[in-house]
Design an enzyme around this catalytic site. Structure first.
Site, short mmCIF file in Angstrom:
data_model
loop_
_atom_site.label_atom_id
_atom_site.label_comp_id
_atom_site.label_asym_id
_atom_site.label_seq_id
_atom_site.Cartn_x
_atom_site.Cartn_y
_atom_site.Cartn_z
N HIS A 4 39.94 47.02 35.25
CA HIS A 4 39.61 45.92 34.10
C HIS A 4 39.61 46.67 33.60
CE1 HIS A 4 37.98 41.52 36.92
NE2 HIS A 4 39.51 42.40 36.26
N HIS A 49 48.60 34.52 41.57
CA HIS A 49 47.36 34.95 40.83
C HIS A 49 48.65 35.55 39.41
CE1 HIS A 49 43.73 35.99 38.47
NE2 HIS A 49 43.75 37.27 39.22
N GLU A 108 46.82 37.66 37.40
CA GLU A 108 46.37 38.79 36.54
C GLU A 108 46.78 39.31 37.00
OE1 GLU A 108 42.31 39.34 37.14
OE2 GLU A 108 41.65 40.57 35.98
N ASP A 117 47.47 42.59 37.51
CA ASP A 117 47.23 43.59 38.95
C ASP A 117 48.24 43.08 40.42
OD1 ASP A 117 45.12 42.28 38.76
OD2 ASP A 117 44.03 42.43 40.62
N HIS A 139 39.85 34.47 41.02
CA HIS A 139 38.42 35.07 40.53
C HIS A 139 39.09 34.41 39.02
CE1 HIS A 139 39.17 38.53 37.93
NE2 HIS A 139 38.14 38.39 37.80
N ASP A 155 42.73 37.46 45.38
CA ASP A 155 41.43 37.85 45.30
C ASP A 155 39.97 38.04 46.12
OD1 ASP A 155 42.11 39.44 42.80
OD2 ASP A 155 41.85 38.04 41.86
N TYR A 209 32.43 43.99 45.16
CA TYR A 209 33.51 43.19 45.36
C TYR A 209 32.82 41.63 44.76
CZ TYR A 209 38.29 41.77 44.72
OH TYR A 209 39.74 40.49 44.12
N HIS A 230 43.93 42.78 47.88
CA HIS A 230 43.44 43.78 47.79
C HIS A 230 43.31 44.53 48.73
CE1 HIS A 230 43.76 44.22 42.97
NE2 HIS A 230 43.06 43.13 43.17
FE1 FEO Z 1 41.86 38.79 39.71
FE2 FEO Z 1 43.07 41.16 41.24
O1 FEO Z 1 43.37 40.31 40.07
#
Ligand code: FEO
Length: 391
Positions: free
Chosen positions: A23, A79, A81, A83, A145, A164, A192, A225
């Site tokens: 981030h 998702h 985002e 990543d 998330h 996530d 996390y 992740h």
């Molecule tokens: Fe909310 Fe792993 O991205």
């Protein structure tokens, strides 16, 4: 490297051993991370999520050595985002017109990020996508998330792809939860949760209840992740239920910053007072200017009370303390007590300012704080000890 998980599912993600900040500069990743992407083969083939933008080219190159672009029928973007979606522009050059399954908010996010006119297929909770013998069932998971997030569940294999949720920033040579050092694994899981999911705890509880209500068998949880939960996958769900319920341990944490050691001496002496009064309570001290803020947040998450100290500077507080208090405000902790302290030489506003910020952040501020003039002498340190002795 790709790894088979089951007969029909292959891990095709990327392990990022070098990552130390996530981030931007917001989240420390002492143990790296992984971006998990999954290929599901049946009569049709689906690709679930991709990997972060810097790895797009090698990710797609390796993927297309495993399977031809023609054979990939669907892309699922759990998702948006970067990543997880960062390789979509590179990937979709090879898959023109192929559908991308995501939520309505996923479309907004992906269009906003990549300005591409892909073949979006909007799904809602309960929608199903047939792959042949198996199906993907979609489950929206807003704020876990981002507003666009969703899970998907693979029938036949009984796998929940949770994105996530239930993840950890942990790079590992091995793929599964039973193959890594459990102390490292749980340290990364709670960090996390504390730093990313705390504000959304009510939604975490509701989502877990909703998934339980679907009564789907569960053999594995594959997050986006870190390691995959194959050994008793419910253990991470049970932890989430605890963490989402105003979690606290018998711990008191002192956060401080100091210029000439007056506030540091106060912190150490207050801590000694707490230990005298409550020997079984874990007491931890952090100079916030010298500590990793995400590790500090994790300790706040575990605490039943925090004491926060800063000397006064320019009628305010030191910048490291201001920064961590802003983080704490955003995370919306509940059910924790707090108090402020600080040494001062002239005007001495810091204690009141910290108390106000802690109150605004949702802590129960238990007193007016302890404010000491100049460097604390023996009598002043006795006041600190007595302050620590209080309930
Ligand atoms: Fe909310 Fe792993 O991205």
């Amino acid at each position: 490297m790709h790894f088979p998980i089951t007969e029909s599912v292959t891990w095709v993600g990327k392990t990022d051993w070098e990552l130390r900040k996530f981030h931007g500069e917001e989240y420390s990743t002492h143990r790296g991370t992984t971006y998990n992407s999954y290929l599901v083969r049946d009569q049709k083939t689906a690709l679930i999520d991709t990997v972060w933008t810097p790895f797009a080219k090698p990710y797609v190159d390796e993927l297309l050595q495993t399977i031809s672009a023609d054979e990939i029928d669907f892309v699922v973007a759990n998702h948006a985002e970067c990543d997880h979606s960062g390789s979509l522009p590179e990937l979709m050059r090879h898959l023109p017109g192929k559908p991308i399954y995501c939520t309505a908010n996923g479309v907004k996010s992906l269009k906003g990020l990549y300005h591409a006119d892909w073949n979006f297929q909007v799904v809602k909770t309960g929608d199903r996508l047939s792959l042949g013998e198996k199906e993907l069932i979609f489950i929206e998971a807003p704020m876990l998330h981002w507003p666009d997030s969703m899970f998907c569940y693979l029938t036949g294999e009984d796998i929940l792809f949770s994105n996530d949720a239930f993840g950890q920033h942990l790079a590992a040579e091995d793929l599964y939860n039973d193959q890594v050092d459990p102390s490292e694994l749980w340290a990364e899981c709670i960090k996390y949760y504390a730093n990313i999911l705390t504000p959304f705890s009510p939604l975490v509880l509701k989502k877990i209840q909703q998934f339980a209500g679907l009564d789907l068998p569960l053999k594995m949880i594959c997050p986006s992740h870190g390691v995959l939960w194959r050994d008793n996958p419910m253990q991470i769900v049970e932890k989430y239920l605890q963490w989402a319920d105003n979690y606290q341990e018998d711990q008191i944490t002192l956060l401080y910053d100091t210029m000439w050691n007056g506030t540091r001496k106060m912190a150490e002496t207050i801590a000694a007072g707490i230990s005298q009064a409550s020997p079984n309570t874990t007491v931890k001290l952090f100079n916030c200017a010298r500590s990793d803020k995400n590790d500090v947040i994790t300790e706040v998450f575990k605490s039943k009370a925090v004491l926060v100290g800063s000397p006064t500077i320019n009628q305010g507080i030191l910048s490291a303390m201001a920064g961590i208090l802003e983080e704490i405000r955003g995370l919306r902790f509940h059910g924790k007590k707090a108090a402020a302290f600080g040494a001062y030489g002239w005007s001495g506003e810091s204690t009141k300012m910290i108390s106000n910020k802690l109150g605004e952040a949702g802590f129960e501020v238990v007193n007016d704080g302890l404010r000491l003039l100049w460097n604390p002498d023996t009598e002043a340190l006795q006041q600190c000890e007595a302050f620590g002795n209080k309930d």
